[in-house]
Structures are given as structure tokens and as C-alpha cells.
Enzyme design. Structure first.
Site, PDB file in Angstrom:
ATOM      1  N   GLU A  12      19.412 -45.664  -8.625  1.00 51.18           N
ATOM      2  CA  GLU A  12      18.834 -43.647  -9.142  1.00 51.18           C
ATOM      3  C   GLU A  12      19.211 -44.495 -10.282  1.00 51.18           C
ATOM      4  O   GLU A  12      20.377 -44.223 -10.881  1.00 51.18           O
ATOM      5  CB  GLU A  12      20.018 -43.049  -8.646  1.00 51.18           C
ATOM      6  CG  GLU A  12      19.536 -42.459  -7.571  1.00 51.18           C
ATOM      7  CD  GLU A  12      20.826 -41.942  -6.477  1.00 51.18           C
ATOM      8  OE1 GLU A  12      21.270 -41.299  -7.235  1.00 51.18           O
ATOM      9  OE2 GLU A  12      20.821 -41.236  -4.867  1.00 51.18           O
ATOM     10  N   GLU A  43      15.009 -41.856   2.748  1.00 52.06           N
ATOM     11  CA  GLU A  43      15.949 -40.626   2.493  1.00 52.06           C
ATOM     12  C   GLU A  43      15.546 -39.601   3.299  1.00 52.06           C
ATOM     13  O   GLU A  43      16.015 -38.332   2.589  1.00 52.06           O
ATOM     14  CB  GLU A  43      17.494 -40.690   1.666  1.00 52.06           C
ATOM     15  CG  GLU A  43      17.736 -42.098   1.085  1.00 52.06           C
ATOM     16  CD  GLU A  43      18.867 -41.898   0.081  1.00 52.06           C
ATOM     17  OE1 GLU A  43      19.450 -40.698  -0.663  1.00 52.06           O
ATOM     18  OE2 GLU A  43      19.368 -43.163  -0.737  1.00 52.06           O
TER      19      GLU A  43
END
Ligand code: 9MR
Length: 377
Positions: A159, A264
């Protein structure tokens, strides 16, 4: 057969209460499970929490062992847990996580080395670039080195991008500048040249972010540093992102010469507060019935929509199986999901393949049915 009928059909032939069975040509019955059904296509992974690593619940442990051939640690490898103080690491749980994967012959994925969130507080106190470089190198090399030859792939950086594709302001960027990205990959490679190195992020189907990710990975590659893959997290909804956007992203990332992993995966079935107003969503909506419409169970119509959505997504994954290394679900069962508490606390969400009693849902059947049909085509 249309999708709905397929689901209904397969549901009737599968015994879905504990282990699913089919009768093979010799007449003997054998278990059907996700990991075996998809074994020629890509790894089927799952994120595991501390209880699951410790195998505290035997049914859950059986589910993990039977259905998945890859595991990711949901939290325990993040820096605040594994490296809580500068001079000491805590490998108690991470060793158990790796042992669990080894016991079950699984592909073990490490999550995550460099992330601004769930970050050890001591990292944020560093102001000097040499000190930051040394700290990051020590962090990466100690962890990757400990599990050299055991952890098969790593989210090296997690991220690092803003939604507009620019680099997120983190302590790593502030102190070390953009070089922290190639350096992180270089140090991970030096610690274990054979483990696969990934960049992992959410909203990776959004155009601006996708372009930013591609720019970032190209800059790393231009320095002669190895990146093996891109992790698209896959925190998706019932309608968005579109299959077209997911497909475009898989193709664009693969064109960098890397693998794509869906790292995810979960499908949020609840209304989004951002569709109504901005501001502090927790404060505005906690306890709101409108924002928590299914506190007891999911209506059949949504359950079917959810199953069809998973089927459509997996159809796309199968189409691009040559580019996809792994599809990992962000949890085993609905009760465990982070989405019960985000972005509003205390909701009842249903994003995964197994319900709160660990029974497989229609979505589970739908992706098994898809693959069985795909095989016979
Ligand atoms: O599922 C994780 C949840 O238990 C933690 O509280 C949360 C803290 O940020 O992190 C969740 O996992 C995140 C993952 O590590 C990175 N991508 C987003 C995931 C969902 O927030």
C-alpha cells in the site's frame, strides 16, 4: 445451463455440511475441495489469524487443511508484532505459522515487510536517512533470512500508493525518498534469492492507481531489481469493480512481465457509507439499522447474487490462469472477517466462502461447479 441453475444443481449433488463428496468412476467416494479442484490453475490461499495458526478449533483447522494449499498471516507478521522494539524480534507465532504451512505442504506467503500501517512505533522516530536504510535493511533481512527457503513469496511493500497513483506519504518516503521502494526489493532478494517478491495494494483496478503502480514497478525494474508479482488485494463489492476493469488490470500488470496474485479476496455485501455522506462514518452510522441490514442472516436473493459474483470473478481468473499465481481469501469464515468492523463497527457481514458455523455457502458451490464445468468443456 444458466448460472443460477448450475448453482442449484451442484448444491444438490454436493454434501456441503462438512466435507464435500463425489463418486468417482471406480464407485469410491472422494472428497471435493477447492484446492484440489483448482490445483492445475493456481494456489487457493487463505489468511489465518492467531487462533487458526494455533489450531484452537479443530473443525476450522480441518477446513484450512482440506480446502486451501496456501496460507498468509492476517496480522502476526506486520512490523508492530514481529519487530515490536528496535533491537528485538518476536518470532513465536510466526514460527508456528510457518510450521503450520509446512505441516500441510502449503505455499507460504509472508505479509508484509514494509507497510506504513500496523507499524512498529520505533520506525516512526527515525529522522536520518542512513539510520532508516539500516533499520529497513535489518528488518527485511532478519525476517526474510529466518524463513529463507520456507516462505515462498513476500509482500515486500504494501500500500505505497495514493488513489491518484502518486506515492503515499509515509515515514519511509519522508526519510529515505523514493529509493526506499527499490531498496526494499533489493534487500529482500539479497536475503532469499528464490522467494517471490510482490508489491501489494488495494483498489488496484482503479485507473489512476493502476497507472501509478505500473510507473512504480517499471522504475524498480529499470534499476535491474527483481519484482516477481503484483498483489491485487481484491476487497471487492457485489457490483464493483466491473469484470472488465479487473480483467484490464490483470492484463496490464502481467504485461510488466510479472505474475498477478489476488491476495486478499472478499466480497462486501453491506451498503457503503460513502455512497451517502463522507465524514466520520463510525460516528454517523454505528448502530444504524439501515447500514446493518442483515444482522441475522443474508436473504436468499443476496446469497445468490453473492454466489454469482464469485462465479463471475473465478471465471475471469480461469480465463487468465496463465498470469495468476494465487487466489487468497481474506479469512476462512464470515465471523472472522475484518469487514464486520470496517468501515462501521459491529455490523454483520458475509464476505467469505464459509459461514459462521464453517459451513460452505452457495458461493463455495458456485466456484466448484464452475471449475467442474470448465474442465468438461
Ligand atoms: O484483516 C486485518 C485486520 O485484522 C486488521 O485489524 C487490519 C489492520 O489494518 O488489517 C487487516 O488486513 C489488512 C491487510 O493487512 C492489508 N490490506 C487491507 C487489509 C484489511 O484492512
Amino acid at each position: 445451463m444458466n448460472t443460477l441453475r448450475q448453482i442449484a444443481f451442484i448444491t444438490t449433488i454436493l454434501i456441503t455440511t462438512f466435507s464435500c463428496k463425489e463418486v468417482n468412476t471406480s464407485g469410491a467416494s472422494k472428497a471435493i475441495n477447492l484446492k484440489d479442484v483448482y490445483k492445475e490453475n493456481f494456489y487457493i490461499g487463505v489468511a489465518v489469524n492467531e487462533n487458526q495458526i494455533l489450531e484452537n478449533d479443530s473443525l476450522e483447522a480441518t477446513r484450512i487443511e482440506n480446502e486451501f494449499n496456501s496460507i498468509t498471516a492476517e496480522n502476526i507478521m506486520k512490523s508492530m508484532f514481529i519487530h515490536p522494539v528496535k533491537d528485538s524480534f518476536d518470532f513465536k507465532l510466526t514460527d508456528k505459522f510457518v510450521a503450520l504451512g509446512e505441516k500441510n505442504n502449503m505455499f507460504i506467503h509472508g505479509h508484509t515487510l514494509i507497510w506504513h500501517s500496523q507499524l512498529s512505533p520505533w520506525f516512526t522516530e527515525i529522522k536520518d536517512s542512513t539510520e532508516m536504510a539500516n533499520a529497513m535493511e535489518h528488518h527485511i533481512k532478519t525476517i526474510v533470512g529466518r524463513y529463507k527457503g520456507k516462505i515462498n513469496s513476500w509482500d515486500v511493500v504494501n500500500e505505497a500508493l495514493n488513489e491518484d497513483g502518486t506515492l503515499r506519504k509515509t515515514v519511509f518516503l519522508d526519510v529515505l525518498g523514493e529509493d526506499y521502494l527499490p531498496l526494499a526489493f533489493k534487500w529482500a532478494f539479497e536475503a532469499d534469492a528464490n522467494t517471490k517478491l510482490y508489491y501489494n495494494d488495494y483498489n488496484m483496478t482503479n485507473e489512476e492507481k493502476r497507472k501509478g503502480a505500473i510507473r512504480m514497478i517499471k522504475r524498480i525494474q529499470e534499476k535491474g531489481i527483481k519484482v516477481d508479482g503484483i498483489g491485487m488485494q481484491g476487497h471487492w463489492g457485489l457490483e464493483k469493480p466491473s469484470i472488465e476493469d479487473i480483467e484490464k488490470s490483470i492484463l496490464d500488470y502481467a504485461s510488466l512481465g510479472v505474475k498477478v496474485a489476488i491476495t486478499e479476496l472478499d466480497i462486501n455485501v453491506l451498503p457503503s457509507p460513502w455512497d451517502l455522506v463522507g465524514a466520520d462514518v463510525n460516528q454517523n452510522f454505528e448502530g444504524s439499522k439501515k447500514m446493518n441490514p442483515y444482522p441475522k442472516n443474508l436473504p436468499d436473493s443476496i446469497q445468490t447474487k453473492f454466489a454469482n459474483r464469485y462465479q463471475d470473478i473465478f471465471k475471469l481468473f480461469l480465463k487468465h490462469q496463465d498470469k495468476i499465481s494465487r487466489v487468497t481469501f481474506w479469512g476462512v469464515n464470515d465471523g472472522q472477517s475484518w469487514l464486520n468492523d470496517w468501515p462501521i463497527k459491529g455490523r454483520t457481514n458475509y464476505p467469505l466462502l464459509f459461514d459462521r458455523e464453517l459451513k460452505p455457502k452457495a458461493a463455495y458451490d458456485s466456484i466448484i461447479a464452475l471449475k467442474l464445468k470448465y474442465k468438461s468443456n
